[in-house]
Write a protein that holds these residues in place. Structure first.
Motif, PDB file in Angstrom:
ATOM      1  N   TYR A  94       0.818  -1.220   0.000  1.00 48.80           N
ATOM      2  CA  TYR A  94       0.000   0.000   0.000  1.00 48.80           C
ATOM      3  C   TYR A  94       0.849   1.266   0.000  1.00 48.80           C
ATOM      4  O   TYR A  94       1.963   1.292   0.531  1.00 48.80           O
ATOM      5  CB  TYR A  94      -0.934   0.015   1.229  1.00 48.80           C
ATOM      6  CG  TYR A  94      -1.847  -1.178   1.221  1.00 48.80           C
ATOM      7  CD1 TYR A  94      -2.970  -1.206   0.401  1.00 48.80           C
ATOM      8  CD2 TYR A  94      -1.558  -2.298   2.002  1.00 48.80           C
ATOM      9  CE1 TYR A  94      -3.787  -2.326   0.361  1.00 48.80           C
ATOM     10  CE2 TYR A  94      -2.363  -3.419   1.965  1.00 48.80           C
ATOM     11  CZ  TYR A  94      -3.481  -3.431   1.137  1.00 48.80           C
ATOM     12  OH  TYR A  94      -4.275  -4.540   1.098  1.00 48.80           O
ATOM     13  N   LEU A  95       0.260   2.266  -0.617  1.00 49.97           N
ATOM     14  CA  LEU A  95       0.876   3.595  -0.636  1.00 49.97           C
ATOM     15  C   LEU A  95      -0.118   4.550   0.022  1.00 49.97           C
ATOM     16  O   LEU A  95      -1.280   4.626  -0.394  1.00 49.97           O
ATOM     17  CB  LEU A  95       1.136   4.007  -2.089  1.00 49.97           C
ATOM     18  CG  LEU A  95       1.752   5.381  -2.333  1.00 49.97           C
ATOM     19  CD1 LEU A  95       3.152   5.485  -1.742  1.00 49.97           C
ATOM     20  CD2 LEU A  95       1.831   5.671  -3.841  1.00 49.97           C
ATOM     21  N   VAL A  96       0.332   5.225   1.072  1.00 49.96           N
ATOM     22  CA  VAL A  96      -0.502   6.247   1.709  1.00 49.96           C
ATOM     23  C   VAL A  96      -0.060   7.594   1.131  1.00 49.96           C
ATOM     24  O   VAL A  96       1.131   7.909   1.139  1.00 49.96           O
ATOM     25  CB  VAL A  96      -0.308   6.260   3.244  1.00 49.96           C
ATOM     26  CG1 VAL A  96      -1.171   7.348   3.888  1.00 49.96           C
ATOM     27  CG2 VAL A  96      -0.636   4.899   3.840  1.00 49.96           C
ATOM     28  N   VAL A  97      -1.004   8.346   0.605  1.00 44.46           N
ATOM     29  CA  VAL A  97      -0.674   9.632  -0.008  1.00 44.46           C
ATOM     30  C   VAL A  97      -1.234  10.754   0.876  1.00 44.46           C
ATOM     31  O   VAL A  97      -2.396  10.708   1.283  1.00 44.46           O
ATOM     32  CB  VAL A  97      -1.262   9.752  -1.437  1.00 44.46           C
ATOM     33  CG1 VAL A  97      -0.819  11.047  -2.098  1.00 44.46           C
ATOM     34  CG2 VAL A  97      -0.836   8.554  -2.282  1.00 44.46           C
ATOM     35  N   ILE A  98      -0.379  11.717   1.157  1.00 42.24           N
ATOM     36  CA  ILE A  98      -0.766  12.826   2.034  1.00 42.24           C
ATOM     37  C   ILE A  98      -0.706  14.123   1.235  1.00 42.24           C
ATOM     38  O   ILE A  98       0.310  14.418   0.614  1.00 42.24           O
ATOM     39  CB  ILE A  98       0.195  12.909   3.241  1.00 42.24           C
ATOM     40  CG1 ILE A  98       0.102  11.614   4.061  1.00 42.24           C
ATOM     41  CG2 ILE A  98      -0.109  14.136   4.107  1.00 42.24           C
ATOM     42  CD1 ILE A  98       1.087  11.525   5.210  1.00 42.24           C
ATOM     43  N   ALA A  99      -1.801  14.859   1.238  1.00 42.52           N
ATOM     44  CA  ALA A  99      -1.806  16.174   0.583  1.00 42.52           C
ATOM     45  C   ALA A  99      -1.980  17.236   1.661  1.00 42.52           C
ATOM     46  O   ALA A  99      -3.012  17.294   2.325  1.00 42.52           O
ATOM     47  CB  ALA A  99      -2.949  16.258  -0.437  1.00 42.52           C
ATOM     48  N   ALA A 100      -0.938  18.038   1.845  1.00 41.51           N
ATOM     49  CA  ALA A 100      -0.994  19.111   2.847  1.00 41.51           C
ATOM     50  C   ALA A 100      -1.279  20.422   2.124  1.00 41.51           C
ATOM     51  O   ALA A 100      -0.640  20.731   1.114  1.00 41.51           O
ATOM     52  CB  ALA A 100       0.331  19.202   3.594  1.00 41.51           C
ATOM     53  N   ALA A 101      -2.248  21.162   2.655  1.00 47.53           N
ATOM     54  CA  ALA A 101      -2.694  22.386   1.963  1.00 47.53           C
ATOM     55  C   ALA A 101      -1.804  23.587   2.263  1.00 47.53           C
ATOM     56  O   ALA A 101      -1.406  23.818   3.400  1.00 47.53           O
ATOM     57  CB  ALA A 101      -4.125  22.707   2.380  1.00 47.53           C
ATOM     58  N   HIS A 102      -1.511  24.321   1.206  1.00 48.57           N
ATOM     59  CA  HIS A 102      -0.896  25.638   1.369  1.00 48.57           C
ATOM     60  C   HIS A 102      -1.906  26.562   2.028  1.00 48.57           C
ATOM     61  O   HIS A 102      -3.119  26.312   1.981  1.00 48.57           O
ATOM     62  CB  HIS A 102      -0.603  26.236  -0.016  1.00 48.57           C
ATOM     63  CG  HIS A 102       0.688  25.798  -0.612  1.00 48.57           C
ATOM     64  ND1 HIS A 102       1.891  26.357  -0.287  1.00 48.57           N
ATOM     65  CD2 HIS A 102       0.968  24.866  -1.561  1.00 48.57           C
ATOM     66  CE1 HIS A 102       2.851  25.803  -0.992  1.00 48.57           C
ATOM     67  NE2 HIS A 102       2.328  24.881  -1.775  1.00 48.57           N
ATOM     68  N   SER A 103      -1.428  27.684   2.542  1.00 51.82           N
ATOM     69  CA  SER A 103      -2.344  28.747   2.941  1.00 51.82           C
ATOM     70  C   SER A 103      -2.690  29.538   1.674  1.00 51.82           C
ATOM     71  O   SER A 103      -1.782  30.086   1.032  1.00 51.82           O
ATOM     72  CB  SER A 103      -1.650  29.670   3.953  1.00 51.82           C
ATOM     73  OG  SER A 103      -2.126  30.983   3.801  1.00 51.82           O
ATOM     74  N   PRO A 104      -3.979  29.593   1.263  1.00 52.21           N
ATOM     75  CA  PRO A 104      -4.328  30.362   0.062  1.00 52.21           C
ATOM     76  C   PRO A 104      -3.893  31.820   0.180  1.00 52.21           C
ATOM     77  O   PRO A 104      -3.429  32.417  -0.792  1.00 52.21           O
ATOM     78  CB  PRO A 104      -5.850  30.236  -0.013  1.00 52.21           C
ATOM     79  CG  PRO A 104      -6.183  29.022   0.791  1.00 52.21           C
ATOM     80  CD  PRO A 104      -5.147  28.915   1.859  1.00 52.21           C
ATOM     81  N   ALA A 105      -4.008  32.399   1.380  1.00 48.68           N
ATOM     82  CA  ALA A 105      -3.610  33.804   1.562  1.00 48.68           C
ATOM     83  C   ALA A 105      -2.117  33.975   1.299  1.00 48.68           C
ATOM     84  O   ALA A 105      -1.689  34.943   0.668  1.00 48.68           O
ATOM     85  CB  ALA A 105      -3.959  34.275   2.964  1.00 48.68           C
ATOM     86  N   ALA A 106      -1.321  33.017   1.767  1.00 53.79           N
ATOM     87  CA  ALA A 106       0.126  33.117   1.543  1.00 53.79           C
ATOM     88  C   ALA A 106       0.438  32.987   0.057  1.00 53.79           C
ATOM     89  O   ALA A 106       1.234  33.751  -0.494  1.00 53.79           O
ATOM     90  CB  ALA A 106       0.851  32.043   2.345  1.00 53.79           C
ATOM     91  N   LEU A 107      -0.204  32.014  -0.614  1.00 47.47           N
ATOM     92  CA  LEU A 107       0.081  31.816  -2.042  1.00 47.47           C
ATOM     93  C   LEU A 107      -0.356  32.999  -2.884  1.00 47.47           C
ATOM     94  O   LEU A 107       0.170  33.225  -3.962  1.00 47.47           O
ATOM     95  CB  LEU A 107      -0.600  30.551  -2.571  1.00 47.47           C
ATOM     96  CG  LEU A 107       0.075  29.206  -2.313  1.00 47.47           C
ATOM     97  CD1 LEU A 107      -0.373  28.190  -3.323  1.00 47.47           C
ATOM     98  CD2 LEU A 107       1.589  29.294  -2.279  1.00 47.47           C
ATOM     99  N   ASN A 108      -1.341  33.756  -2.400  1.00 44.03           N
ATOM    100  CA  ASN A 108      -1.792  34.928  -3.146  1.00 44.03           C
ATOM    101  C   ASN A 108      -1.105  36.210  -2.675  1.00 44.03           C
ATOM    102  O   ASN A 108      -1.437  37.298  -3.134  1.00 44.03           O
ATOM    103  CB  ASN A 108      -3.314  35.059  -3.061  1.00 44.03           C
ATOM    104  CG  ASN A 108      -3.984  34.026  -3.961  1.00 44.03           C
ATOM    105  OD1 ASN A 108      -3.878  34.095  -5.177  1.00 44.03           O
ATOM    106  ND2 ASN A 108      -4.622  33.024  -3.376  1.00 44.03           N
ATOM    107  N   SER A 109      -0.165  36.073  -1.778  1.00 48.60           N
ATOM    108  CA  SER A 109       0.563  37.246  -1.292  1.00 48.60           C
ATOM    109  C   SER A 109       1.436  37.823  -2.405  1.00 48.60           C
ATOM    110  O   SER A 109       1.882  37.104  -3.299  1.00 48.60           O
ATOM    111  CB  SER A 109       1.450  36.835  -0.107  1.00 48.60           C
ATOM    112  OG  SER A 109       2.390  37.838   0.172  1.00 48.60           O
TER     113      SER A 109
END
Ligand code: B12
Length: 275
Positions: free
Chosen positions: A48-63
Motif C-alpha cells: 500500500y501507498l498512503v498519499v498525504i496532501a498538505a494544503a498551502h495557505s491560500p492567503a500566503a500563495l496569493n501574497s
C-alpha cells in the motif's frame, strides 16, 4: 498523536488535521505502473501507498511577497513530511514496515536526463488514492483544496485494504472540481509554459528556479572565467545572496501561479476533508 487508528475514522482525522487529506491505494494500481520498480526497491513487499496532501495557505500563495510564499511552501512540505514520518513510526510500533518517501528533494539526480524524476509520481499517486484528478495545469487538483497542496506519503506492508479510497472502476475525472470551461491556470502562467494538460518543463523550470541549479552553475562559470576585479563584483552580487538564501532554506521556487490562480483551490479554501 495517533494517526493510524484515526485513519480508519475519516471524521476524526478531519478534525485532527483540517489542513491535510490522506488517501490510500494499492501499489499494484495501474496508474503507478511507471514507479512500481522504485516502490519495490524502497520497501520490498509494500502493498500500500498512503498519499498525504498538505494544503498551502491560500492567503500566503496569493501574497505579493515571494518570501512569504517560499516560507509557506517550506511549512507545507514539512507538514506532509512530518505526518508521513509520524505515521511510519506508528505503523512500526504496530509491528509492520513503513517508509516515508521524499515529497521532493532529495531526488536521484545522477543519471543523464533523469535529474528531476521522483521515485514516486505523487500526482499520479494522488489520483490513484482518490484525492482528486489531474487538472489542465498538469497538477493534481484535490477535491479538498484544489491544486494548492504539497504531496508526500509512505509505503507500507500494514494491511490497509479497508482504507483504499478509490472504488474499483471509479471515474478519475468524476469529481466536482471540473476544469471544463476554465483556463485560468493556463492564462496565469507568466512563463507561457502551460497548454491544456501539457507543460513545457524547460520554460517552467527556468522561471520557477530563477536561482536554482542552472543559475548556480552559470554563477560558477562566470566566477571561474573572471579576472580579480570582476570576481570581487560577482562575489558581492545580489545573485550570490539569493543563492545563499536558497541553500540555507531549501526553498528556491519563484512562482506558484498555476496553484494560486485555480478557482477550485480558492473556492474550497481550508475547510477540512472536503470529500
Ligand atoms: C520534476 C518536477 C517538476 C518539473 C517538471 C514537472 C512535470 N510536469 O513533470 C518542473 C520543474 C517543471 C516542476 C514544476 C512545478 N512543480 Co513540480 N515536481 C516535480 C517532481 C519533483 C517530479 C515529477 C516527475 O517525476 N515528473 C516526471 C514525469 C513522470 O512526469 P510527466 O512525464 O509529466 O508525467 C505526468 C503526466 O503524464 C501526468 N498525466 C498526464 N495525463 C494523465 C492522466 C491521468 C489519469 C493521470 C493519473 C496522470 C496523467 O502524470 C504524470 C505525473 O505523474 C514532483 C514530485 C514528485 N515526486 O512527484 C514535483 C511536483 C509535481 N511539483 C509540484 C509543484 C507544486 C510544482 C510547481 C507549482 C512549482 C512550485 N512552485 O512548487 C510547478 C508546476 C508546474 C506544472 N503546472 O506542472 C507538486 C505538485 C502538487 C500538485 N497539486 O499536483 C509536486 C507533486 C511536488 C510535491 N511533492 O508536492 N515540477
Amino acid at each position: 498523536m495517533e494517526i493510524l487508528p484515526a485513519l480508519f475514522q475519516k471524521e476524526k482525522i478531519g478534525r485532527m488535521f483540517p489542513d491535510v487529506v490522506f488517501g490510500v491505494c494499492s501499489t499494484k494500481d495501474p496508474l503507478l505502473e511507471n514507479c512500481r520498480d522504485n516502490m519495490e526497491k524502497i520497501l520490498p513487499g509494500a502493498a500500500y501507498l498512503v498519499v498525504i496532501a498538505a494544503a498551502h495557505s491560500p492567503a500566503a500563495l496569493n501574497s505579493g511577497n515571494i518570501q512569504v510564499k517560499q516560507y509557506d511552501t517550506l511549512y507545507t512540505y514539512q507538514r506532509a513530511g512530518d505526518l508521513s514520518h509520524l505515521l511510519c513510526r506508528e505503523i512500526a510500533a504496530a509491528g509492520h514496515a513503513a517508509v516515508a518517501v521524499p515529497a521532493f528533494l532529495p531526488i536521484d539526480m545522477l543519471g543523464e536526463g533523469k535529474g528531476m524524476r521522483g521515485e514516486i509520481c505523487w500526482r499520479r499517486a494522488g489520483v490513484a488514492a482518490g484525492l482528486g484528478r489531474i487538472g489542465k495545469s498538469g497538477l493534481l487538483v484535490t477535491k479538498a483544496f484544489g491544486p494548492a497542496v504539497r504531496l508526500g506519503g509512505l509505503l507500507t506492508t500494514y494491511p490497509c485494504k479497508d482504507l483504499i479510497s478509490k472504488k474499483e472502476g471509479e471515474d478519475q475525472n468524476g469529481d466536482a472540481n471540473s476544469c471544463e470551461n476554465c483556463a485560468v491556470c493556463l492564462e496565469s502562467c507568466p512563463a507561457g509554459a502551460l497548454g491544456e494538460f501539457k507543460i513545457d518543463k524547460k520554460k517552467c523550470g527556468d522561471y520557477i528556479f530563477a536561482y536554482g541549479l542552472r543559475r548556480f552553475s552559470r554563477f560558477l562559470e562566470e566566477l571561474f572565467a573572471a579576472d580579480e576585479q570582476k570576481r570581487r563584483e560577482i562575489l558581492r552580487s545580489p545573485a550570490l545572496r539569493e543563492l545563499w538564501q536558497n541553500f540555507m532554506t531549501g526553498c528556491y521556487y519563484y512562482c506558484w501561479e498555476c496553484q494560486a490562480s485555480c478557482p477550485g483551490g480558492k473556492r474550497r479554501g481550508q475547510t477540512g476533508q472536503g470529500t
